[in-house]
Design a protein around this motif. Sequence first.
Motif, PDB file in Angstrom:
ATOM      1  N   THR A 139      -0.423  -2.549  -3.924  1.00 28.46           N
ATOM      2  CA  THR A 139       0.824  -3.761  -4.300  1.00 28.46           C
ATOM      3  C   THR A 139       1.506  -2.702  -5.441  1.00 28.46           C
ATOM      4  O   THR A 139       2.910  -2.771  -5.572  1.00 28.46           O
ATOM      5  CB  THR A 139       0.773  -4.509  -4.643  1.00 28.46           C
ATOM      6  N   GLU A 142       2.940   0.699  -4.380  1.00 28.30           N
ATOM      7  CA  GLU A 142       4.392  -0.040  -3.180  1.00 28.30           C
ATOM      8  C   GLU A 142       5.636  -0.532  -3.795  1.00 28.30           C
ATOM      9  O   GLU A 142       6.811   0.090  -3.977  1.00 28.30           O
ATOM     10  CB  GLU A 142       3.533  -1.170  -2.426  1.00 28.30           C
ATOM     11  N   ARG A 143       5.085  -1.287  -4.913  1.00 26.13           N
ATOM     12  CA  ARG A 143       5.844  -1.169  -6.212  1.00 26.13           C
ATOM     13  C   ARG A 143       6.691   0.095  -6.530  1.00 26.13           C
ATOM     14  O   ARG A 143       8.224  -0.200  -7.840  1.00 26.13           O
ATOM     15  CB  ARG A 143       5.628  -2.480  -7.361  1.00 26.13           C
ATOM     16  N   PRO A 147      10.856   2.120  -3.679  1.00 31.57           N
ATOM     17  CA  PRO A 147      11.977   1.632  -3.729  1.00 31.57           C
ATOM     18  C   PRO A 147      12.577   3.450  -4.038  1.00 31.57           C
ATOM     19  O   PRO A 147      13.668   3.326  -3.682  1.00 31.57           O
ATOM     20  CB  PRO A 147      12.403   1.267  -4.823  1.00 31.57           C
ATOM     21  N   HIS A 233      13.157   5.695 -11.558  1.00 28.27           N
ATOM     22  CA  HIS A 233      12.600   4.458 -11.106  1.00 28.27           C
ATOM     23  C   HIS A 233      13.570   3.899 -11.653  1.00 28.27           C
ATOM     24  O   HIS A 233      14.392   3.022 -12.157  1.00 28.27           O
ATOM     25  CB  HIS A 233      11.731   3.143 -11.232  1.00 28.27           C
ATOM     26  N   LEU A 272       7.167  -4.642 -13.551  1.00 36.78           N
ATOM     27  CA  LEU A 272       6.776  -3.771 -12.342  1.00 36.78           C
ATOM     28  C   LEU A 272       5.991  -4.506 -11.442  1.00 36.78           C
ATOM     29  O   LEU A 272       6.294  -4.635 -10.380  1.00 36.78           O
ATOM     30  CB  LEU A 272       7.090  -2.573 -12.297  1.00 36.78           C
ATOM     31  N   THR A 273       4.597  -4.687 -12.127  1.00 38.87           N
ATOM     32  CA  THR A 273       3.702  -5.074 -11.296  1.00 38.87           C
ATOM     33  C   THR A 273       3.254  -6.396 -11.141  1.00 38.87           C
ATOM     34  O   THR A 273       2.158  -6.739 -10.975  1.00 38.87           O
ATOM     35  CB  THR A 273       2.121  -4.075 -11.363  1.00 38.87           C
TER      36      THR A 273
END
Length: 285
Positions: A139, A142-143, A147, A233, A272-273
Amino acid sequence: MGDNELGAFLRSRREAVKPEDVGLPGGSRRRTPGLRRSELATLAGLSVEYLTRLEQGRDRNPSTQVLITLADALRLTHEERGHVRHLAKVANGAILLCPAGAEAPARTVRPTVRAVLDRLEPAPAVLLNRVGEVLARTTGFERLYGPVGLLDGDPPNMVKYVFADARARAAYPDWDRVADEHAAALKLAATKADPFAEELVAELSFTAGKAFSGRLARTPVPPLLTPVERLAHPVAGELRLQREQLELSYDDQRVLVYLPADAATSAALDRLTGRLPGALRAVSG
């Protein structure tokens, strides 16, 4: 699908291009919309007779170079280039063929590999096969890369994203260096008589054009990971990431783990995570 989809598509795009868009005089006395066959043939360096055979479906096996020159002359988008290549493969029957004697890139994720990724959560990590397809990810990955569009493909492919997705140039501030790395790795795979890598090389040579094919023409260099990969990001800002590559014992797969290269990136990844602040330390040295 009709019997002459490739020819019909090429004709439709020829008729949709305005002469002034390609530096030719327009005028109100033109009896046909868009470009004349003779005009497109001149722009693409082909004979009118050959272009006529293509549009009428009497030639179903144009070379990749012919398709590239037509795509350039017609100002086709990435999506239209991919569509033309697909239609050409249907027309000549190649889409029905499977490379003989070659093992397809592994797409199965072993339970033990999935367990490794689970243990790495929520650190960004991804499992890739030899042609850059994303087979599994944490995950955290993915983060990090969702995006910017890297995971939008079906299946997602890291090499295709770099060369065929316009968003990649904004996502990677050092895009040229990232592109060099991926082109070198794919070129090495293709030299090993891997028809699946060769197919990807042919696809990107067509859809990405000189941004990819120009790199293939350079003197071969070892496909080494760049020391630090910068990622722009949309939420976390610019991140500096150091990657650790883990080659699996078989399956021709590899795991990439993304580590923060400085304290600012470490703090941004924590946010973020959802990791507790300071749990993922920056790589030193």
